[in-house]
Design an enzyme around this catalytic site. Structure first.
Site, PDB file in Angstrom:
ATOM      1  N   PRO A   5       0.807  -1.193  -0.233  1.00  0.00           N
ATOM      2  CA  PRO A   5       0.315   0.052  -0.157  1.00  0.00           C
ATOM      3  C   PRO A   5       1.161   1.344   0.060  1.00  0.00           C
ATOM      4  CG  PRO A   5       0.449  -0.870   1.756  1.00  0.00           C
ATOM      5  CD  PRO A   5       1.043  -1.702   1.366  1.00  0.00           C
ATOM      6  N   TYR A  24       0.358   3.255   2.446  1.00  0.00           N
ATOM      7  CA  TYR A  24       0.415   3.425   3.548  1.00  0.00           C
ATOM      8  C   TYR A  24       0.442   3.056   4.153  1.00  0.00           C
ATOM      9  CZ  TYR A  24      -4.481   5.557   2.347  1.00  0.00           C
ATOM     10  OH  TYR A  24      -5.421   5.569   2.493  1.00  0.00           O
ATOM     11  N   HIS A  75      -6.841   0.167   3.895  1.00  0.00           N
ATOM     12  CA  HIS A  75      -8.022   0.886   3.013  1.00  0.00           C
ATOM     13  C   HIS A  75      -7.728   0.115   2.151  1.00  0.00           C
ATOM     14  CE1 HIS A  75      -3.398   1.912   1.983  1.00  0.00           C
ATOM     15  NE2 HIS A  75      -3.826   2.396   0.920  1.00  0.00           N
ATOM     16  N   HIS A  78     -10.238   0.394  -1.490  1.00  0.00           N
ATOM     17  CA  HIS A  78     -10.506   0.448  -3.172  1.00  0.00           C
ATOM     18  C   HIS A  78     -11.717   0.199  -3.406  1.00  0.00           C
ATOM     19  CE1 HIS A  78      -5.923   1.854  -3.157  1.00  0.00           C
ATOM     20  NE2 HIS A  78      -5.363   1.325  -2.422  1.00  0.00           N
TER      21      HIS A  78
END
Lengths: 324, 324
Positions: free
Chosen positions: B258, B260, B264, B266
């Protein structure tokens, strides 16, 4: 994926075979672009700087004949970039902020070619082919494969004679980059038709397996590991040897759904955003090998995701089965 | 992936904030493009029809100052397509075969704008940023992750304060599309900065999990299944409700590596060729869920493939360890 690849390859072969500047072709008057009536925009791609148009040419009798016109801006040519900067007809400042500024640059006509492709007369099928289609994601379980996809594949009886012609050296024998002739664990590596072999940026080759009964990823079990490992290893070596591109700069993958049901593996330059390399269609060969090594029946158990265009017959089959 | 996303986000905000036509900017004389010396082509993209140039402007003292010039052809505008067909300055037949023909079309300057971006003066860092970098594929085993990647991530201490600001409603609170506040299995869904929300073609949203200790795919186990299923289910529902895009037209995936290290997910429009959706970086959330349901330790066992640019520090770490 629902179309047989044969027409596409055939057309590409024909186009490749047509002399660009032979006398007969040059004698034909250009298509009357300027007299064209624009019916609608079939599709456009902001990223590719391309647009697909449905046009109509009126005959003297007043009857209209359909045409497809594809306009695509051309890539910059390194040797002409300096001309572009020096010979622009107009340069308009758009915005300026600190060290950044943007301009509208208007080049002279000779430096702004547009590649124009005309299909004329065009049939309804041509229009459909270029029309923007909604795309739907399918999550196919193993049961879906058995009940919907497999019967569909079998009912279509796509011709893959062109694959057999390559394997039997009846066609494209001079294009073969590498061959492992073993009837069980062998394969043939050829450049894909999309690659013109003049630059390595968009390198694209295909490995076609010698065995004829493996339709796709769904048929693979641990039995096929030696074949898959040969393709991975020998394919990399052959490409490094012939083209100087190391294995660490290759994306090596299978498609599901494939565009034809004879097992094949794609080799593309890692830096090249090849069509069909996105996560909903591509499966890295290295992952496929690891999955089969972990569980021989992996691809007879797992759900697989793929996208279908609204006009594809397989989507209709999934809809009829209430699976979309 | 080695760069913290914060600077990028900041820069985009700044650029977006610059008034395109303010008086001060218009008064500044255009950059002397025509007096530019071309040093080299930093990078080109045949697909995007773009080229990145390193130029030099000589000062009166004879000293050169570096500049980056980005040229990009512009997408076709639907309302001007007809003009293009009618007002071309020259149309050359290239080849003709049956119903297919191709032409070189040369449009007048006003119909062939090139978007030109100048960075001037440019530093070495700007030049590096736009320079084509070789890309290398890494096949990271679990041992590689523990010995190379994890120590690297820990040594970098990227700031992800901007993520915490969103989760704590200290920033972008008005942009939240959906929130599940559960500290363990909850998440926040926001539009990605790359998406301007004016058209659905390039729809792009991000789900940020409330939990702060999950760095990436590598940390996921069956324990996280409720969280991942919430993201898949509620994310689809929220996007269908707000934007009218059904779940079957969404590509839902994680990146590895990723950019960061706060977990998370997408969400992009299936028809949009989003950057980072290719098979060597993207992992479909539905596949991740199935893998974890099959084997809780799947991502602590399996080798994972990703690409690194030649200038990325993590590549150096793999090279030092003799793994590339």
């Amino acid at each position: 994926m629902a179309e047989s690849p044969r027409p596409k390859r055939k057309r590409e072969e024909e186009e490749a075979g047509a002399a660009p500047h032979d006398g007969a072709a040059a004698a034909v008057p250009p298509f009357p672009l300027a007299e064209l009536r624009l019916r609608r925009v079939l599709r456009e791609s902001a990223r590719d700087k391309a647009v697909f148009l449905h046009g109509e040419v009126s005959s003297p009798s007043g009857e209209g004949t359909d045409a497809v016109i594809i306009l695509e801006k051309t890539p910059f040519q390194e040797e002409k970039v300096l001309d572009l900067l020096k010979k622009h007809t107009k340069l308009e400042l758009q915005m300026r902020n600190d060290i950044y500024s943007t301009y509208h640059l208007y080049p002279p006509p000779e430096l702004s070619e547009i590649k124009t492709t005309v299909v004329y007369p065009a049939t309804e099928k041509h229009l459909q082919k270029y029309l923007r289609q909604e795309v739907h994601l399918i999550r196919e379980t193993w049961e879906d494969y058995q009940n919907i996809t497999l019967p569909f594949i079998q009912s279509q009886s796509f011709s893959i004679q062109w694959v057999y012609n390559i394997l039997e050296k009846k066609a494209e024998a001079d294009r073969i980059i590498h061959e492992n002739p073993d009837p069980c664990n062998g394969f043939v590596l050829v450049p894909d038709f999309k690659w013109n072999q003049t630059q390595l940026d968009d390198l694209y080759l295909i490995a076609l397996v010698q065995r004829r009964e493996i339709k796709s990823l769904r048929d693979l079990t641990a039995e096929h590991l030696p074949l898959l490992r040969n393709i991975l290893q020998e394919g990399k070596e052959a490409i490094a040897k012939r083209f100087g591109v190391p294995g660490s700069q290759l994306r090596i993958y299978l498609h599901y759904q494939p565009s034809y049901y004879h097992l094949h593996v794609h080799f593309t330059a890692l830096g090249y955003d090849a069509p069909g390399c996105s996560v909903e269609r591509a499966h890295l060969l290295a992952d496929v090998i690891d999955n089969l090594a972990m569980d021989s029946m992996y691809y007879q158990k797992r759900a697989l995701t793929f996208a279908l265009r609204a006009d594809e017959l397989l989507l209709k089959k999934f809809q009829e089965a209430g699976r979309v």
